[in-house]
Each structure stands twice: as C-alpha cells, then as structure tokens.
Design a protein around this motif. Structure first.
Motif, mmCIF file in Angstrom:
data_model
loop_
_atom_site.group_PDB
_atom_site.id
_atom_site.type_symbol
_atom_site.label_atom_id
_atom_site.label_comp_id
_atom_site.label_asym_id
_atom_site.label_seq_id
_atom_site.Cartn_x
_atom_site.Cartn_y
_atom_site.Cartn_z
ATOM 1 N N ALA A 199 0.257 -12.090 -1.760
ATOM 2 C CA ALA A 199 -0.199 -10.790 -1.289
ATOM 3 C C ALA A 199 -1.641 -10.598 -1.712
ATOM 4 O O ALA A 199 -2.062 -11.089 -2.755
ATOM 5 N N LEU A 200 -2.366 -9.847 -0.884
ATOM 6 C CA LEU A 200 -3.774 -9.577 -1.155
ATOM 7 C C LEU A 200 -4.028 -8.111 -0.897
ATOM 8 O O LEU A 200 -3.631 -7.581 0.144
ATOM 9 N N MET A 201 -4.678 -7.448 -1.852
ATOM 10 C CA MET A 201 -4.979 -6.033 -1.722
ATOM 11 C C MET A 201 -6.476 -5.831 -1.863
ATOM 12 O O MET A 201 -7.092 -6.265 -2.832
ATOM 13 N N VAL A 251 -14.360 -11.300 -17.329
ATOM 14 C CA VAL A 251 -13.039 -10.800 -16.950
ATOM 15 C C VAL A 251 -11.965 -11.789 -17.390
ATOM 16 O O VAL A 251 -12.087 -12.994 -17.199
ATOM 17 N N GLN A 252 -10.920 -11.256 -17.985
ATOM 18 C CA GLN A 252 -9.747 -12.061 -18.325
ATOM 19 C C GLN A 252 -8.519 -11.409 -17.732
ATOM 20 O O GLN A 252 -8.372 -10.186 -17.756
ATOM 21 N N ASP A 306 -11.030 -10.781 -7.522
ATOM 22 C CA ASP A 306 -12.182 -11.450 -6.914
ATOM 23 C C ASP A 306 -12.043 -12.961 -7.132
ATOM 24 O O ASP A 306 -11.085 -13.549 -6.664
ATOM 25 N N SER A 307 -12.926 -13.605 -7.868
ATOM 26 C CA SER A 307 -12.855 -15.052 -8.043
ATOM 27 C C SER A 307 -12.204 -15.478 -9.360
ATOM 28 O O SER A 307 -12.146 -16.669 -9.656
ATOM 29 N N VAL A 345 -7.862 -7.889 -5.073
ATOM 30 C CA VAL A 345 -6.921 -8.470 -6.026
ATOM 31 C C VAL A 345 -5.766 -9.103 -5.276
ATOM 32 O O VAL A 345 -5.460 -8.721 -4.136
ATOM 33 N N GLY A 346 -5.138 -10.066 -5.908
ATOM 34 C CA GLY A 346 -4.064 -10.752 -5.209
ATOM 35 C C GLY A 346 -3.091 -11.438 -6.129
ATOM 36 O O GLY A 346 -3.286 -11.503 -7.347
#
Length: 114
Positions: A52-54, A2-3, A101-102, A37-38
């Motif tokens: 923010a975090l969703m 993931v990028q 995520d991370s 996601v955030g």
C-alpha cells in the motif's frame, strides 16, 4: 536522519489479524505530514512488492491482493504508520517493510500458518 522501526509482526493462523506499526524518528511533524509513505513485503524467494502507498493528500493505493483486507493509516502527531491486516492467508507470509519517501525500515516478519 530519518529512522523507521516496524513492530507488530508475528505468527498467526489463517483468517487471523495483525496490526503492524512503523515509528518514525528524526523527522519533523511537517516533513512527516508531507511524506509519501508505504508498506512493502517480500515473501521467501520472491521479489519485494508494494502492499500500500499513501500520499500526503491521504490518497491510498492498495495492491489487488490485499484490497479489502488491509487498511493503511497514519498518525502524524505520533509520526507512526499502521497496517491493519485482516483475513490473513498463507500468501501473506513475508517480511513487511515500511517506507517514508526513500527511507526504509529493517522489516518485521509476518508468518501465517494453517
């Protein structure tokens, strides 16, 4: 792999608005849809903090400092996150990072001046 790539940062005067985008690549629709996601930010000389975090359910939490001014949204088809920032103040000056995520993006600078 993931990028993430943020865009939309820049300079604005107090009271102005900016819209940040975060494009994700190397991820399927399903995994993007299920990801938490955030947005985080790091002001000069300060620690990185949550904006923010969703979660995949759509539940979104905002930090008290941006609640009512910032809006976090996502376009799962486009694998893109957005952060609409209104009524900006100098306290919002920071490098803004998106997360999935991370994974982290490289960040985009937002500078608010009087």
């Amino acid at each position: 792999q993931v990028q993430l790539a943020e865009s939309g940062g820049g300079s604005v005067q107090t009271g102005g608005s900016l819209r940040l985008s975060c494009a994700a690549s190397g991820i399927s629709f399903t995994n993007f849809f299920l990801a938490s996601v955030g947005w985080f930010r790091q002001a000069p000389g300060k620690q990185r903090t949550l904006v923010a975090l969703m979660r995949s359910t759509g539940t979104t939490n905002y930090s008290d400092s941006v609640k009512g001014r910032f809006t976090f949204s996502r376009d799962n088809d486009e694998r893109t996150l957005y952060l609409q920032m209104n009524r900006l103040s100098t306290d919002d000056t920071a490098v803004y990072y998106c997360t999935l995520d991370s994974d982290w993006g490289p960040g985009t600078q937002v500078t608010v001046s009087t």
